[in-house]
Scaffold this motif. Structure first.
Motif, PDB file in Angstrom:
ATOM      1  N   GLY A 210       0.815  -1.208   0.000  1.00 38.57           N
ATOM      2  CA  GLY A 210       0.000   0.000   0.000  1.00 38.57           C
ATOM      3  C   GLY A 210       0.848   1.257   0.000  1.00 38.57           C
ATOM      4  O   GLY A 210       2.050   1.230   0.268  1.00 38.57           O
ATOM      5  N   GLU A 211       0.234   2.344  -0.301  1.00 40.95           N
ATOM      6  CA  GLU A 211       0.926   3.633  -0.324  1.00 40.95           C
ATOM      7  C   GLU A 211       0.443   4.525   0.815  1.00 40.95           C
ATOM      8  O   GLU A 211      -0.732   4.504   1.186  1.00 40.95           O
ATOM      9  CB  GLU A 211       0.684   4.339  -1.665  1.00 40.95           C
ATOM     10  CG  GLU A 211       1.377   3.667  -2.835  1.00 40.95           C
ATOM     11  CD  GLU A 211       1.270   4.480  -4.113  1.00 40.95           C
ATOM     12  OE1 GLU A 211       0.365   5.350  -4.192  1.00 40.95           O
ATOM     13  OE2 GLU A 211       2.066   4.243  -5.036  1.00 40.95           O
ATOM     14  N   ALA A 212       1.390   5.269   1.370  1.00 37.89           N
ATOM     15  CA  ALA A 212       1.102   6.323   2.345  1.00 37.89           C
ATOM     16  C   ALA A 212       0.210   5.842   3.487  1.00 37.89           C
ATOM     17  O   ALA A 212       0.569   4.935   4.229  1.00 37.89           O
ATOM     18  CB  ALA A 212       0.492   7.533   1.633  1.00 37.89           C
ATOM     19  N   ARG A 213      -0.973   6.445   3.622  1.00 34.98           N
ATOM     20  CA  ARG A 213      -1.847   6.146   4.756  1.00 34.98           C
ATOM     21  C   ARG A 213      -2.309   4.700   4.772  1.00 34.98           C
ATOM     22  O   ARG A 213      -2.504   4.113   5.835  1.00 34.98           O
ATOM     23  CB  ARG A 213      -3.063   7.070   4.725  1.00 34.98           C
ATOM     24  CG  ARG A 213      -2.729   8.544   4.967  1.00 34.98           C
ATOM     25  CD  ARG A 213      -3.989   9.381   4.946  1.00 34.98           C
ATOM     26  NE  ARG A 213      -3.697  10.798   5.187  1.00 34.98           N
ATOM     27  CZ  ARG A 213      -4.607  11.751   5.187  1.00 34.98           C
ATOM     28  NH1 ARG A 213      -5.888  11.446   4.966  1.00 34.98           N
ATOM     29  NH2 ARG A 213      -4.262  13.006   5.411  1.00 34.98           N
ATOM     30  N   LEU A 214      -2.505   4.133   3.588  1.00 37.51           N
ATOM     31  CA  LEU A 214      -2.955   2.743   3.524  1.00 37.51           C
ATOM     32  C   LEU A 214      -1.887   1.810   4.093  1.00 37.51           C
ATOM     33  O   LEU A 214      -2.197   0.861   4.823  1.00 37.51           O
ATOM     34  CB  LEU A 214      -3.286   2.356   2.082  1.00 37.51           C
ATOM     35  CG  LEU A 214      -4.075   1.052   1.906  1.00 37.51           C
ATOM     36  CD1 LEU A 214      -5.429   1.165   2.593  1.00 37.51           C
ATOM     37  CD2 LEU A 214      -4.246   0.733   0.426  1.00 37.51           C
ATOM     38  N   ALA A 215      -0.632   2.059   3.785  1.00 34.76           N
ATOM     39  CA  ALA A 215       0.458   1.251   4.343  1.00 34.76           C
ATOM     40  C   ALA A 215       0.521   1.404   5.856  1.00 34.76           C
ATOM     41  O   ALA A 215       0.766   0.432   6.584  1.00 34.76           O
ATOM     42  CB  ALA A 215       1.784   1.662   3.706  1.00 34.76           C
ATOM     43  N   THR A 216       0.290   2.613   6.343  1.00 35.59           N
ATOM     44  CA  THR A 216       0.276   2.850   7.788  1.00 35.59           C
ATOM     45  C   THR A 216      -0.856   2.070   8.451  1.00 35.59           C
ATOM     46  O   THR A 216      -0.682   1.497   9.531  1.00 35.59           O
ATOM     47  CB  THR A 216       0.123   4.343   8.083  1.00 35.59           C
ATOM     48  OG1 THR A 216       1.191   5.058   7.471  1.00 35.59           O
ATOM     49  CG2 THR A 216       0.135   4.604   9.588  1.00 35.59           C
ATOM     50  N   MET A 217      -2.024   2.037   7.792  1.00 37.56           N
ATOM     51  CA  MET A 217      -3.146   1.273   8.320  1.00 37.56           C
ATOM     52  C   MET A 217      -2.793  -0.210   8.389  1.00 37.56           C
ATOM     53  O   MET A 217      -3.128  -0.899   9.358  1.00 37.56           O
ATOM     54  CB  MET A 217      -4.384   1.472   7.449  1.00 37.56           C
ATOM     55  CG  MET A 217      -5.624   0.752   7.963  1.00 37.56           C
ATOM     56  SD  MET A 217      -7.057   0.961   6.871  1.00 37.56           S
ATOM     57  CE  MET A 217      -6.521  -0.034   5.466  1.00 37.56           C
ATOM     58  N   GLY A 218      -2.117  -0.724   7.371  1.00 38.45           N
ATOM     59  CA  GLY A 218      -1.691  -2.123   7.389  1.00 38.45           C
ATOM     60  C   GLY A 218      -0.748  -2.412   8.539  1.00 38.45           C
ATOM     61  O   GLY A 218      -0.850  -3.449   9.198  1.00 38.45           O
ATOM     62  N   LEU A 219       0.171  -1.488   8.789  1.00 38.47           N
ATOM     63  CA  LEU A 219       1.100  -1.650   9.902  1.00 38.47           C
ATOM     64  C   LEU A 219       0.364  -1.656  11.233  1.00 38.47           C
ATOM     65  O   LEU A 219       0.708  -2.418  12.149  1.00 38.47           O
ATOM     66  CB  LEU A 219       2.144  -0.534   9.878  1.00 38.47           C
ATOM     67  CG  LEU A 219       3.225  -0.578  10.961  1.00 38.47           C
ATOM     68  CD1 LEU A 219       3.996  -1.889  10.896  1.00 38.47           C
ATOM     69  CD2 LEU A 219       4.162   0.616  10.828  1.00 38.47           C
ATOM     70  N   VAL A 220      -0.681  -0.847  11.354  1.00 37.80           N
ATOM     71  CA  VAL A 220      -1.493  -0.831  12.573  1.00 37.80           C
ATOM     72  C   VAL A 220      -2.190  -2.171  12.762  1.00 37.80           C
ATOM     73  O   VAL A 220      -2.238  -2.709  13.878  1.00 37.80           O
ATOM     74  CB  VAL A 220      -2.524   0.312  12.519  1.00 37.80           C
ATOM     75  CG1 VAL A 220      -3.527   0.192  13.670  1.00 37.80           C
ATOM     76  CG2 VAL A 220      -1.825   1.660  12.582  1.00 37.80           C
ATOM     77  N   PHE A 221      -2.732  -2.746  11.682  1.00 37.25           N
ATOM     78  CA  PHE A 221      -3.363  -4.063  11.758  1.00 37.25           C
ATOM     79  C   PHE A 221      -2.379  -5.114  12.281  1.00 37.25           C
ATOM     80  O   PHE A 221      -2.719  -5.931  13.143  1.00 37.25           O
ATOM     81  CB  PHE A 221      -3.875  -4.487  10.376  1.00 37.25           C
ATOM     82  CG  PHE A 221      -5.163  -3.837   9.965  1.00 37.25           C
ATOM     83  CD1 PHE A 221      -5.793  -2.902  10.777  1.00 37.25           C
ATOM     84  CD2 PHE A 221      -5.746  -4.146   8.751  1.00 37.25           C
ATOM     85  CE1 PHE A 221      -6.978  -2.299  10.405  1.00 37.25           C
ATOM     86  CE2 PHE A 221      -6.938  -3.551   8.360  1.00 37.25           C
ATOM     87  CZ  PHE A 221      -7.545  -2.626   9.189  1.00 37.25           C
ATOM     88  N   VAL A 222      -1.166  -5.081  11.742  1.00 39.07           N
ATOM     89  CA  VAL A 222      -0.147  -6.042  12.168  1.00 39.07           C
ATOM     90  C   VAL A 222       0.212  -5.823  13.640  1.00 39.07           C
ATOM     91  O   VAL A 222       0.310  -6.778  14.425  1.00 39.07           O
ATOM     92  CB  VAL A 222       1.120  -5.919  11.285  1.00 39.07           C
ATOM     93  CG1 VAL A 222       2.261  -6.762  11.847  1.00 39.07           C
ATOM     94  CG2 VAL A 222       0.804  -6.341   9.851  1.00 39.07           C
ATOM     95  N   ALA A 223       0.398  -4.564  14.018  1.00 38.75           N
ATOM     96  CA  ALA A 223       0.800  -4.241  15.386  1.00 38.75           C
ATOM     97  C   ALA A 223      -0.270  -4.619  16.404  1.00 38.75           C
ATOM     98  O   ALA A 223       0.047  -4.975  17.551  1.00 38.75           O
ATOM     99  CB  ALA A 223       1.134  -2.756  15.496  1.00 38.75           C
ATOM    100  N   LEU A 224      -1.541  -4.555  16.013  1.00 37.35           N
ATOM    101  CA  LEU A 224      -2.617  -4.907  16.936  1.00 37.35           C
ATOM    102  C   LEU A 224      -2.851  -6.412  17.009  1.00 37.35           C
ATOM    103  O   LEU A 224      -3.114  -6.962  18.078  1.00 37.35           O
ATOM    104  CB  LEU A 224      -3.916  -4.206  16.518  1.00 37.35           C
ATOM    105  CG  LEU A 224      -3.972  -2.687  16.684  1.00 37.35           C
ATOM    106  CD1 LEU A 224      -5.275  -2.136  16.131  1.00 37.35           C
ATOM    107  CD2 LEU A 224      -3.802  -2.298  18.150  1.00 37.35           C
ATOM    108  N   SER A 225      -2.794  -7.089  15.877  1.00 32.18           N
ATOM    109  CA  SER A 225      -3.137  -8.515  15.840  1.00 32.18           C
ATOM    110  C   SER A 225      -2.019  -9.416  16.340  1.00 32.18           C
ATOM    111  O   SER A 225      -2.287 -10.430  17.004  1.00 32.18           O
ATOM    112  CB  SER A 225      -3.532  -8.927  14.417  1.00 32.18           C
ATOM    113  OG  SER A 225      -2.465  -8.691  13.508  1.00 32.18           O
ATOM    114  N   LEU A 226      -0.769  -9.078  16.058  1.00 31.49           N
ATOM    115  CA  LEU A 226       0.337  -9.969  16.434  1.00 31.49           C
ATOM    116  C   LEU A 226       0.455 -10.170  17.935  1.00 31.49           C
ATOM    117  O   LEU A 226       0.552 -11.324  18.400  1.00 31.49           O
ATOM    118  CB  LEU A 226       1.654  -9.444  15.848  1.00 31.49           C
ATOM    119  CG  LEU A 226       2.870 -10.357  16.040  1.00 31.49           C
ATOM    120  CD1 LEU A 226       2.609 -11.740  15.452  1.00 31.49           C
ATOM    121  CD2 LEU A 226       4.115  -9.722  15.408  1.00 31.49           C
ATOM    122  N   PRO A 227       0.442  -9.105  18.765  1.00 29.11           N
ATOM    123  CA  PRO A 227       0.497  -9.342  20.215  1.00 29.11           C
ATOM    124  C   PRO A 227      -0.678 -10.163  20.737  1.00 29.11           C
ATOM    125  O   PRO A 227      -0.505 -11.000  21.635  1.00 29.11           O
ATOM    126  CB  PRO A 227       0.485  -7.925  20.806  1.00 29.11           C
ATOM    127  CG  PRO A 227       0.964  -7.049  19.719  1.00 29.11           C
ATOM    128  CD  PRO A 227       0.459  -7.670  18.456  1.00 29.11           C
TER     129      PRO A 227
END
Length: 244
Positions: free
Chosen positions: A29-46
């Motif tokens: 993803g680009e820009a904000r969409l990539a940031t949203m993906g990173l948030v998904f990963v950061a929330l789900s992995l823990p």
């Protein structure tokens, strides 16, 4: 047969799918969409790691009351040992009031709580016995006993655990590509739709396997591919199934 046996499975499966989508969006993803993906990963992995710790503790004897399920008036068919069980553990096969049977795991402190033929109230966490209260002693049900797990070979298990994550990564990658002007919308939406559909159908197969083992569904899980619409309805009706 591949089946979900943990009461935490639907949450685990959902988080795994969110993780997969997040990885795909984050990487492509680009820009904000990539940031949203990173948030998904950061929330789900823990949360996935936390569930893994909870599952491991339950496997080794922890019995949180908030995950217990009550089975009233079950008849003890017999107790036996399986090679896959922890040392000293046994399995107890129960017959319920509607005639269906299911096995559960007894740890060292629970083996003496019931005998063959007893009528009991059973509390269990997934396939692990939490507590047993004997109502009355009696004769064991007639017929053969000694149920096996019948959970498929190692290749099938690997397929069922890995493919949902792969398919959701593909879906997330499709979302990421849609944010790029050079990408064909047909390709992007095809990846999103195909990836999510595969993940959904595999989730249905897992839950149907659980339903079959509990006597809720009579036809084989292998027939899922030919009845996607019915499976989707069934998924909605049986989710979250551990409260039923």
């Amino acid at each position: 047969m591949i089946r979900a046996r943990s009461p935490l499975f639907p949450l685990t499966y959902l988080l795994a799918c969110v993780f997969g989508v997040g990885v795909g969006v984050w990487q492509l993803g680009e820009a904000r969409l990539a940031t949203m993906g990173l948030v998904f990963v950061a929330l789900s992995l823990p949360l996935l790691l936390l569930i893994a710790v909870i599952e491991w503790r339950i496997y080794h004897g922890w019995e949180p009351f908030w995950l217990r399920r009550f089975y009233p008036e079950a008849r003890v068919v017999g107790k036996y040992r399986d090679e896959s069980d922890l040392p000293g553990h046994q399995r107890v096969e129960m017959e319920f009031r509607d005639g269906r049977r299911q096995w559960f795991i007894l740890d060292l402190d629970e083996i003496g709580l019931c005998d063959k033929g007893d009528l009991v109230h059973l509390w269990a966490i997934g396939k692990h016995v939490s507590h047993i209260v004997v109502i009355e002693a009696g004769k064991a049900p007639a017929g053969t006993w000694g149920l096996s797990e019948d959970s498929g070979d190692g290749c099938a298990q690997f397929f069922m655990w890995v493919l949902p994550v792969v398919s959701t990564v593909v879906a997330g990658a499709g979302m990421g590509l849609l944010s790029r002007s050079a990408t064909s919308p047909l390709v992007g939406w095809g990846m999103v739709g195909g990836g999510l559909m595969v993940a959904l159908l595999l989730g249905v197969v897992w839950i149907r396997g659980w339903g079959i083992s509990r006597g809720l569904i009579t036809d084989p899980a292998g027939e899922v591919g030919g009845e996607a619409g019915c499976c989707l309805l069934e998924l909605l009706l049986h989710f979250p199934y551990w409260f039923w």
